[in-house]
Motif scaffolding. Structure first.
Motif, PDB file in Angstrom:
ATOM      1  N   SER A   1      44.200  28.647  40.938  1.00 26.07           N
ATOM      2  CA  SER A   1      43.414  29.603  41.720  1.00 26.07           C
ATOM      3  C   SER A   1      44.319  30.597  42.437  1.00 26.07           C
ATOM      4  CB  SER A   1      42.548  28.868  42.740  1.00 26.07           C
ATOM      5  OG  SER A   1      41.572  28.092  42.090  1.00 26.07           O
ATOM      6  N   MET A   2      45.419  30.085  42.977  1.00 22.79           N
ATOM      7  CA  MET A   2      46.353  30.957  43.679  1.00 22.79           C
ATOM      8  C   MET A   2      46.928  32.002  42.719  1.00 22.79           C
ATOM      9  SD  MET A   2      50.022  30.105  45.475  1.00 22.79           S
ATOM     10  CE  MET A   2      50.796  29.764  43.900  1.00 22.79           C
TER      11      MET A   2
ATOM     12  N   TYR B   1      47.099  37.482  40.337  1.00 14.96           N
ATOM     13  CA  TYR B   1      46.879  38.331  39.166  1.00 14.96           C
ATOM     14  C   TYR B   1      45.774  39.345  39.434  1.00 14.96           C
ATOM     15  CZ  TYR B   1      45.568  39.705  34.442  1.00 14.96           C
ATOM     16  OH  TYR B   1      45.262  40.424  33.321  1.00 14.96           O
ATOM     17  N   GLN B   2      44.667  38.896  40.012  1.00 15.43           N
ATOM     18  CA  GLN B   2      43.552  39.797  40.297  1.00 15.43           C
ATOM     19  C   GLN B   2      43.970  40.869  41.302  1.00 15.43           C
ATOM     20  OE1 GLN B   2      40.840  39.889  38.505  1.00 15.43           O
ATOM     21  NE2 GLN B   2      41.504  38.078  37.399  1.00 15.43           N
TER      22      GLN B   2
ATOM     23  N   LEU C   1      46.013  43.407  39.481  1.00 19.37           N
ATOM     24  CA  LEU C   1      45.156  44.286  38.682  1.00 19.37           C
ATOM     25  C   LEU C   1      44.469  45.335  39.553  1.00 19.37           C
ATOM     26  CD1 LEU C   1      43.382  41.888  36.167  1.00 19.37           C
ATOM     27  CD2 LEU C   1      45.211  43.518  35.690  1.00 19.37           C
ATOM     28  N   SER C   2      44.072  44.933  40.751  1.00 17.01           N
ATOM     29  CA  SER C   2      43.366  45.880  41.631  1.00 17.01           C
ATOM     30  C   SER C   2      44.316  46.966  42.162  1.00 17.01           C
ATOM     31  CB  SER C   2      42.720  45.148  42.806  1.00 17.01           C
ATOM     32  OG  SER C   2      43.693  44.711  43.742  1.00 17.01           O
ATOM     33  N   GLN C   3      45.616  46.714  42.108  1.00 13.75           N
ATOM     34  CA  GLN C   3      46.600  47.685  42.587  1.00 13.75           C
ATOM     35  C   GLN C   3      47.007  48.669  41.503  1.00 13.75           C
ATOM     36  OE1 GLN C   3      47.545  47.816  45.819  1.00 13.75           O
ATOM     37  NE2 GLN C   3      46.092  46.161  46.129  1.00 13.75           N
ATOM     38  N   ARG C   4      46.522  48.462  40.292  1.00 15.89           N
ATOM     39  CA  ARG C   4      46.874  49.374  39.188  1.00 15.89           C
ATOM     40  C   ARG C   4      46.409  50.778  39.483  1.00 15.89           C
ATOM     41  NH1 ARG C   4      45.060  47.698  33.431  1.00 15.89           N
ATOM     42  NH2 ARG C   4      45.548  49.850  33.136  1.00 15.89           N
ATOM     43  N   ILE C   5      47.210  51.701  39.080  1.00 12.73           N
ATOM     44  CA  ILE C   5      46.852  53.127  39.265  1.00 12.73           C
ATOM     45  C   ILE C   5      46.097  53.607  38.063  1.00 12.73           C
ATOM     46  CG2 ILE C   5      47.795  55.432  39.529  1.00 12.73           C
ATOM     47  CD1 ILE C   5      50.090  54.190  41.044  1.00 12.73           C
TER      48      ILE C   5
END
Length: 86
Positions: free
Chosen positions: A72-73, A78-79, A82-86
């Motif tokens: 989970s960690m 990873y999530q 992914l949310s920081q991707r430009i």
């Protein structure tokens, strides 16, 4: 034996993790090469020598809970990546 820490280090070298800033994977690589096999051998030795056989099921359940928590960690990391991707 599965090279768990080395696999994590290899995954962190993926270009997506390296785009915004370089991820230093030295810890994972050195720890995998130097410590992982000894760590698992030590754990196995201690478990076999110091643990009564009737405790193995309980230890397995605890290990599964810990592995699930780690999964989970890492999924959260990873999530977030992914949310920081430009």
């Amino acid at each position: 034996m599965i090279d768990i820490l080395g696999t994590i280090g290899q995954g962190l070298r993926h270009p997506r993790y390296q785009q915004q800033s370089s991820v230093n994977t030295t810890f994972w690589e050195v720890h995998a090469c130097q410590d992982e096999l000894r760590h698992y051998a030590l754990c196995r030795t201690v478990l076999l020598k110091e643990t009564p056989a009737d405790s193995y099921q309980h230890i397995l359940e605890i290990g599964q809970d810990i592995a699930g928590s780690e999964a989970s960690m890492y999924d959260g990391i990873y999530q977030e990546a992914l949310s920081q991707r430009i």
